[in-house]
Enzyme design. Structure first.
Site, PDB file in Angstrom:
ATOM      1  N   LEU A  49      26.699   0.325 -13.737  1.00 33.46           N
ATOM      2  CA  LEU A  49      25.538   0.357 -14.635  1.00 33.46           C
ATOM      3  C   LEU A  49      24.884   1.744 -14.672  1.00 33.46           C
ATOM      4  CD1 LEU A  49      23.574  -1.136 -16.507  1.00 33.46           C
ATOM      5  CD2 LEU A  49      22.310  -1.865 -14.474  1.00 33.46           C
ATOM      6  N   SER A 179      17.585  -7.895  -9.903  1.00 36.27           N
ATOM      7  CA  SER A 179      18.664  -8.850 -10.184  1.00 36.27           C
ATOM      8  C   SER A 179      18.032 -10.218 -10.408  1.00 36.27           C
ATOM      9  CB  SER A 179      19.593  -8.919  -8.962  1.00 36.27           C
ATOM     10  OG  SER A 179      20.353 -10.105  -8.963  1.00 36.27           O
ATOM     11  N   TYR A 192      21.128  -9.659   0.278  1.00 33.38           N
ATOM     12  CA  TYR A 192      21.007  -9.104  -1.087  1.00 33.38           C
ATOM     13  C   TYR A 192      19.802  -9.709  -1.808  1.00 33.38           C
ATOM     14  CZ  TYR A 192      22.414  -7.822  -5.895  1.00 33.38           C
ATOM     15  OH  TYR A 192      22.453  -7.335  -7.183  1.00 33.38           O
ATOM     16  N   LYS A 196      16.307  -7.866  -3.100  1.00 30.44           N
ATOM     17  CA  LYS A 196      15.890  -7.859  -4.502  1.00 30.44           C
ATOM     18  C   LYS A 196      14.537  -8.572  -4.677  1.00 30.44           C
ATOM     19  CE  LYS A 196      19.387  -5.541  -6.260  1.00 30.44           C
ATOM     20  NZ  LYS A 196      19.207  -4.226  -6.871  1.00 30.44           N
ATOM     21  N   THR A 227      31.051  -4.803 -13.065  1.00 29.70           N
ATOM     22  CA  THR A 227      31.125  -3.500 -12.381  1.00 29.70           C
ATOM     23  C   THR A 227      31.872  -3.714 -11.053  1.00 29.70           C
ATOM     24  OG1 THR A 227      29.127  -3.875 -11.087  1.00 29.70           O
ATOM     25  CG2 THR A 227      28.821  -2.883 -13.261  1.00 29.70           C
TER      26      THR A 227
END
Ligand SMILES: NC(=O)C1=CN([C@@H]2O[C@H](COP(=O)(O)OP(=O)(O)OC[C@H]3O[C@@H](n4cnc5c(N)ncnc54)[C@H](OP(=O)(O)O)[C@@H]3O)[C@@H](O)[C@H]2O)C=CC1
Ligand SMILES: CCCCCCCCCCCCCCCC(=O)OCC(=O)COP(=O)(O)O
Length: 310
Positions: A49, A179, A192, A196, A227
């Site tokens: 990105l 996210s 993760y 976030k 990605t």
């Protein structure tokens, strides 16, 4: 009734549509002007990105400072950008600054280097990040820390290092690429999702505190993007996951998402969700019927465990 419809309601409807269209056009023109010649810093510009954001902001006429760990990849991207002539607006040769977001000391020096490039920063896009896969019970705390350092403490430190110059100019815009997992937690993504969620909370606070200086804050929460995020993810013991997950492979094109990021920044949006219907609905479910949401997540965890064990 037909007479009334044709004489009163229809002209009103077309009038409203016209005003809406005009408003959209005005926003688009203002967005373009806002980004042209703006000094934009993008972290994680070496791939995915971040790389696509570099391309769309460059084509919009922004003065770029591209950041990443791999200087060679950034040089290659700058060569690619400056070789293309596919834009009508005046473009500017980007600068590059290399540093690791997990190295807090390096970030202060990097911020000084970033400020030297054009003398100031208009827009900081905190894009760099890593993901993680693992069970909470198997995961060593060093992994939790590494994910938090990359996705949370690094962007926080860089933002804090650049804010004083923005405050002095009473102008600036901080963007955080979060996210969907900054809004909801799904199983086997603890580190993760936590990083976030922390990102969302920090930048929401920042928005309120920076209002007095006219500094904008945009938090963008994308769903899956095609990605290398899953390939580069780290696992419970810190090793590289190395797998392109189907969800990632079937995700949106990073080119499309980069255009959405550009539009959101141009319109100075505050909080943007870039995802399909199901993840968006899941966010509402988490708020409105948390018990049901937690049951769905527990069932998801059971299913995933079962498929791993079989
Ligand atoms: N792909 C997806 O499905 C989604 C992604 N996102 C978010 O988008 C952002 C970009 O990820 P994406 O492009 O998908 O993934 P990529 O793995 O392709 O890109 C991640 C970028 O972050 C950089 N990076 C990683 N660790 C560090 C570090 N310690 N210091 C400096 N730079 C670092 C990488 O640089 P290097 O080349 O040096 O490794 C790379 O440029 C992330 O914040 C991610 O959480 C959000 C939702 C969905
Ligand atoms: C009213 C009906 C609501 C129905 C809701 C059903 C619940 C469905 C759950 C959907 C979960 C969506 C998870 C999306 C996760 C996501 O998009 O993450 C983006 C990323 O950051 C990807 O990172 P990863 O490393 O996990 O690939």
């Amino acid at each position: 009734m037909d007479f009334i419809t044709s004489t009163a309601i229809l002209p009103l409807l077309f009038g409203c549509l016209g005003v809406f269209g005009l408003f959209q056009l005005l926003q688009w023109v203002r967005g373009k002007a806002y980004l042209r010649n703006a000094v934009v810093v993008i972290t994680g510009a070496t791939s995915g990105l971040g790389k696509e954001c570099a391309k769309v902001f460059y084509a919009a006429g922004a003065k770029l400072v591209l950041c990443g760990r791999n200087g060679g990849a950034l040089e290659e991207l700058i060569r690619e950008l400056t070789a293309s002539h596919a834009t009508k607006v005046q473009t500017h040769k980007p600068y590059l600054v290399t540093f690791d977001l997990t190295d807090t000391g390096a970030i202060v020096a990097a911020a000084a280097e970033i400020l030297q490039c054009f003398g100031y920063v208009d827009i900081l896009v905190n894009n760099a990040g890593i993901s993680y896969r693992g069970t909470i019970m198997d995961t060593i705390v060093d992994v939790d820390k590494r994910v938090m350092e990359t996705n949370y403490f690094g962007p926080v430190a860089l933002t804090k290092a650049l804010l004083p110059s923005m405050i002095k100019r009473r102008q600036g815009h901080i963007v955080a690429i979060s996210s969907i997992q900054g809004k909801i937690s799904i199983p086997f993504r603890s580190a993760y999702a936590a990083s976030k969620h922390a990102t969302q909370a920090f930048f929401d606070c920042l928005r309120a505190e920076m209002e007095q200086y006219e500094i904008e804050v945009t938090v963008i929460s994308p769903g899956y993007i095609h990605t290398n995020l899953s390939v580069n993810a780290i696992t419970a013991d810190g090793s590289r996951y190395g797998v392109m997950d189907t969800t990632t492979a079937q995700g949106r094109s990073p080119v499309e998402v980069a255009h959405d990021v550009l539009a959101a920044v141009g319109k100075k949006k505050k909080d943007v969700i870039l995802a399909d219907l199901l993840p968006s609905l899941a966010i509402y479910l988490r708020t409105l019927a948390p018990g049901l949401f937690f049951s769905l997540m527990a069932s998801r965890a059971r299913k995933e465990r079962k498929s791993k064990n079989s």
